[in-house]
Design a protein around this motif. Structure first.
Motif, PDB file in Angstrom:
ATOM      1  N   MET A  36       0.832  -1.206   0.000  1.00 39.92           N
ATOM      2  CA  MET A  36       0.000   0.000   0.000  1.00 39.92           C
ATOM      3  C   MET A  36       0.868   1.257   0.000  1.00 39.92           C
ATOM      4  N   ALA A  37       1.953   1.240   0.754  1.00 35.08           N
ATOM      5  CA  ALA A  37       2.846   2.397   0.801  1.00 35.08           C
ATOM      6  C   ALA A  37       3.505   2.637  -0.557  1.00 35.08           C
ATOM      7  N   ILE A  38       3.911   1.578  -1.209  1.00 31.68           N
ATOM      8  CA  ILE A  38       4.524   1.712  -2.535  1.00 31.68           C
ATOM      9  C   ILE A  38       3.515   2.278  -3.529  1.00 31.68           C
ATOM     10  N   GLY A  39       2.265   1.832  -3.453  1.00 30.36           N
ATOM     11  CA  GLY A  39       1.223   2.358  -4.332  1.00 30.36           C
ATOM     12  C   GLY A  39       1.019   3.847  -4.150  1.00 30.36           C
ATOM     13  N   VAL A  40       1.027   4.307  -2.896  1.00 30.53           N
ATOM     14  CA  VAL A  40       0.859   5.734  -2.627  1.00 30.53           C
ATOM     15  C   VAL A  40       2.075   6.513  -3.119  1.00 30.53           C
ATOM     16  N   MET A  41       3.275   5.967  -2.934  1.00 31.90           N
ATOM     17  CA  MET A  41       4.487   6.660  -3.375  1.00 31.90           C
ATOM     18  C   MET A  41       4.539   6.834  -4.882  1.00 31.90           C
ATOM     19  N   PHE A  42       3.954   5.897  -5.616  1.00 35.56           N
ATOM     20  CA  PHE A  42       3.964   5.998  -7.072  1.00 35.56           C
ATOM     21  C   PHE A  42       2.767   6.782  -7.601  1.00 35.56           C
ATOM     22  N   ILE A  77      -6.123   5.295  -0.174  1.00 30.21           N
ATOM     23  CA  ILE A  77      -7.324   4.578   0.221  1.00 30.21           C
ATOM     24  C   ILE A  77      -8.334   5.573   0.776  1.00 30.21           C
ATOM     25  N   ALA A  78      -9.584   5.445   0.348  1.00 33.40           N
ATOM     26  CA  ALA A  78     -10.643   6.329   0.816  1.00 33.40           C
ATOM     27  C   ALA A  78     -11.860   5.500   1.189  1.00 33.40           C
ATOM     28  N   GLY A  79     -12.672   6.040   2.040  1.00 31.06           N
ATOM     29  CA  GLY A  79     -13.887   5.346   2.435  1.00 31.06           C
ATOM     30  C   GLY A  79     -14.876   5.246   1.288  1.00 31.06           C
ATOM     31  N   SER A  80     -15.726   4.258   1.328  1.00 32.37           N
ATOM     32  CA  SER A  80     -16.672   4.039   0.241  1.00 32.37           C
ATOM     33  C   SER A  80     -17.763   5.105   0.199  1.00 32.37           C
TER      34      SER A  80
END
Length: 67
Positions: A18-24, A29-32
């Motif tokens: 998840m951290a790598i996804g945010v860095m790129f 992640i957000a609430g529905s």
């Protein structure tokens, strides 16, 4: 003990992914349901001077309510 270690490793891998996804630059992640912003309360808790985008949205909302 081995179950704990396996679980710990899996959780660490998920957090790292998840951290790598945010860095790129992926969307965080957000609430529905949109979270507190969908209730219109996101700027009422300590936001003394909203940013220009927020001010524009607030003015548009006021204008829409007046019509």
């Amino acid at each position: 003990m081995s179950t704990f270690l396996i679980t710990l490793i899996v959780v660490a891998i998920v957090i790292a992914a998840m951290a790598i996804g945010v860095m790129f630059g992926r969307k965080p992640i957000a609430g529905s349901c949109g979270g507190i912003g969908s209730l219109g309360l996101d700027c009422e808790f300590g936001c003394k001077k909203p940013c220009s985008k927020r001010q524009a949205r607030m003015e548009a909302a006021k204008a829409e309510q007046q019509h």
